[in-house]
Scaffold this motif. Structure first.
Motif, PDB file in Angstrom:
ATOM      1  N   THR A   1       0.992  -1.188   0.015  1.00  0.00           N
ATOM      2  CA  THR A   1      -0.046   0.022  -0.060  1.00  0.00           C
ATOM      3  C   THR A   1       0.798   1.189  -0.120  1.00  0.00           C
ATOM      4  OG1 THR A   1      -1.786  -1.254   1.105  1.00  0.00           O
ATOM      5  CG2 THR A   1      -1.929   1.403   1.200  1.00  0.00           C
ATOM      6  N   LEU A   2       2.033   1.227   0.880  1.00  0.00           N
ATOM      7  CA  LEU A   2       2.730   2.266   0.868  1.00  0.00           C
ATOM      8  C   LEU A   2       3.686   2.526  -0.333  1.00  0.00           C
ATOM      9  CD1 LEU A   2       4.188   4.609   2.484  1.00  0.00           C
ATOM     10  CD2 LEU A   2       5.925   2.998   3.469  1.00  0.00           C
ATOM     11  N   LEU A   3       4.210   1.389  -0.823  1.00  0.00           N
ATOM     12  CA  LEU A   3       4.944   1.684  -2.324  1.00  0.00           C
ATOM     13  C   LEU A   3       3.892   2.029  -3.329  1.00  0.00           C
ATOM     14  CD1 LEU A   3       6.858  -1.703  -2.158  1.00  0.00           C
ATOM     15  CD2 LEU A   3       7.823   0.550  -1.927  1.00  0.00           C
ATOM     16  N   VAL A   4       2.626   1.618  -3.379  1.00  0.00           N
ATOM     17  CA  VAL A   4       1.789   2.167  -4.341  1.00  0.00           C
ATOM     18  C   VAL A   4       1.549   3.582  -4.347  1.00  0.00           C
ATOM     19  CG1 VAL A   4      -0.600   2.302  -5.168  1.00  0.00           C
ATOM     20  CG2 VAL A   4       0.563   0.101  -4.906  1.00  0.00           C
ATOM     21  N   LEU A   5       1.402   4.168  -3.012  1.00  0.00           N
ATOM     22  CA  LEU A   5       1.349   5.590  -2.789  1.00  0.00           C
ATOM     23  C   LEU A   5       2.493   6.279  -3.105  1.00  0.00           C
ATOM     24  CD1 LEU A   5      -0.096   7.930  -1.392  1.00  0.00           C
ATOM     25  CD2 LEU A   5       0.897   7.385   0.598  1.00  0.00           C
ATOM     26  N   LEU A   6       3.774   5.793  -2.830  1.00  0.00           N
ATOM     27  CA  LEU A   6       5.053   6.405  -3.296  1.00  0.00           C
ATOM     28  C   LEU A   6       5.042   6.330  -4.954  1.00  0.00           C
ATOM     29  CD1 LEU A   6       7.467   4.849  -0.653  1.00  0.00           C
ATOM     30  CD2 LEU A   6       6.489   7.338  -0.897  1.00  0.00           C
ATOM     31  N   GLY A   7       4.511   5.141  -5.660  1.00  0.00           N
ATOM     32  CA  GLY A   7       4.755   5.198  -7.023  1.00  0.00           C
ATOM     33  C   GLY A   7       3.778   6.493  -7.649  1.00  0.00           C
ATOM     34  N   TYR A   8       2.847   7.052  -6.851  1.00  0.00           N
ATOM     35  CA  TYR A   8       2.290   8.070  -7.336  1.00  0.00           C
ATOM     36  C   TYR A   8       3.384   9.126  -7.863  1.00  0.00           C
ATOM     37  CZ  TYR A   8      -2.410   5.997  -6.077  1.00  0.00           C
ATOM     38  OH  TYR A   8      -3.470   5.234  -5.980  1.00  0.00           O
ATOM     39  N   PHE A   9       4.239   9.327  -6.767  1.00  0.00           N
ATOM     40  CA  PHE A   9       5.088  10.606  -6.859  1.00  0.00           C
ATOM     41  C   PHE A   9       6.552  10.204  -7.651  1.00  0.00           C
ATOM     42  CE2 PHE A   9       2.449  10.766  -3.042  1.00  0.00           C
ATOM     43  CZ  PHE A   9       2.208  12.212  -3.094  1.00  0.00           C
ATOM     44  N   VAL A  10       6.430   8.554  -7.939  1.00  0.00           N
ATOM     45  CA  VAL A  10       7.912   8.637  -8.758  1.00  0.00           C
ATOM     46  C   VAL A  10       7.571   8.298 -10.065  1.00  0.00           C
ATOM     47  CG1 VAL A  10       9.663   6.780  -8.632  1.00  0.00           C
ATOM     48  CG2 VAL A  10       8.663   7.479  -6.330  1.00  0.00           C
TER      49      VAL A  10
END
Length: 323
Positions: A167-176
């Motif tokens: 879940t956190l990685l998906v959220l960070l993926g929004y920004f990367v």
């Protein structure tokens, strides 16, 4: 797509979150769970209004309640004095609605938060109510229920770690970029498939009645299909291959996760909670599951109500009285 997303979000706000809070800890979260529909009503109402000041104000009221809930996550972790997989999963569940509510405020205001399109912000709201709150909660419950059994402990811990991590990685993926989001989708899918497998093999057979077993079976089966769709979409976004549109994903992946996984899971675990409380009362004999041929422990013997090793091991052993 808008109407469907609004219906899914309303379900998450008004039922899934308060029902899930009772599963986390029916004593400490009882008052919050009872009042949550009142706090969530402005958030649900704002979904059906046009973007503007009234809708934004209502969304902000809901966001304030979600932020207050998120503030209880570090308090719980400090009380636990450990970062066990179930505790991390619960902390993720408590924080997730605040991420959803923040996106909701921005979307209702027509503000492209961090440069994201309004459609992406709108879809972030159901994502963090279900892939955030509900998925992390169920992963924690499954970990506590199956983590102590021979041969399943490692998989249960992986599920409880990987669902919050994904879940956190998906959220960070929004920004990367899309590749980072794909990594998050892979981790999250692996964790959710582990939850599905453990639910099917360990939790479902230990349930006392056919209705509960059916709800658990549906939740496990649905995860296999919906998370495969999530992988397909993430791979398509990263590589450019043909993949479902956001509208199609909302109608399949989103609706399936909301109704087939989250709703069925919460209903099943609440039934397990009721069975556990009934079995623990002095005027009742042993719970029927204790006499099952496989001698598996009751599915809720590893609930989330008390993190301390020496304490009662079920979410639902406590009587639901106001704190």
């Amino acid at each position: 797509m808008t109407v469907l997303v609004n219906v899914i979000v309303t379900l998450g706000m008004l039922y899934v979150v308060p029902a899930g809070l009772r599963l986390i800890d029916p004593a400490r979260f009882l008052r919050t769970a009872r009042l949550w529909p009142v706090a969530a009503a402005p958030g649900a109402l704002c979904l059906w209004l046009p973007r503007g000041t009234p809708a934004t104000a209502l969304a902000a009221l809901y966001a304030a309640a979600c932020l207050a809930l998120a503030a209880r996550a570090p308090v719980r972790l400090l009380r636990a004095r450990s970062l066990t997989p179930p505790e991390i999963a619960v902390a993720t569940a408590l924080v997730s609605p605040s991420i959803a509510a923040t996106a909701l405020v921005a979307e209702r205001a027509g503000y492209r938060l961090f440069g994201f399109d309004l459609d992406i912000l709108a879809l972030t709201v159901p994502h963090f109510h279900f892939a955030g709150f509900a998925a992390a909660l169920v992963a924690g419950l499954v970990c506590r229920a199956a983590g102590g059994r021979a041969g399943t402990g490692g998989l249960a811990r992986w599920a409880a770690y990987s669902v919050p991590a994904g879940t956190l990685l998906v959220l960070l993926g929004y920004f990367v970029d899309d590749w980072a989001e794909l990594l998050g989708a892979v981790v999250l899918t692996g964790g959710m498939w582990a939850v599905a497998l453990l639910t099917w093999r360990e939790v479902r057979p230990a349930a006392a009645d056919r209705t509960t077993r059916t709800l658990l079976a549906i939740s496990a089966a649905v995860l296999v299909a919906t998370m495969l769709l999530a992988l397909w979409w993430a791979v398509g976004e990263a590589t450019g291959i043909t993949h479902p549109t956001l509208t199609w994903m909302a109608a399949t992946h989103g609706l399936g996760n909301a109704l087939g996984f989250a709703l069925c899971s919460v209903l099943a675990w609440r039934r397990l909670a009721t069975d556990a409380r009934t079995a623990d009362r002095p005027d009742h004999g042993p719970h029927p599951t204790t006499a099952r041929p496989d001698h598996r422990p009751h599915a809720t013997t590893a609930g989330l109500a008390d993190h301390r090793p020496h304490a009662s091991t079920t979410t639902t052993d406590r009587v639901e009285t106001s704190p």
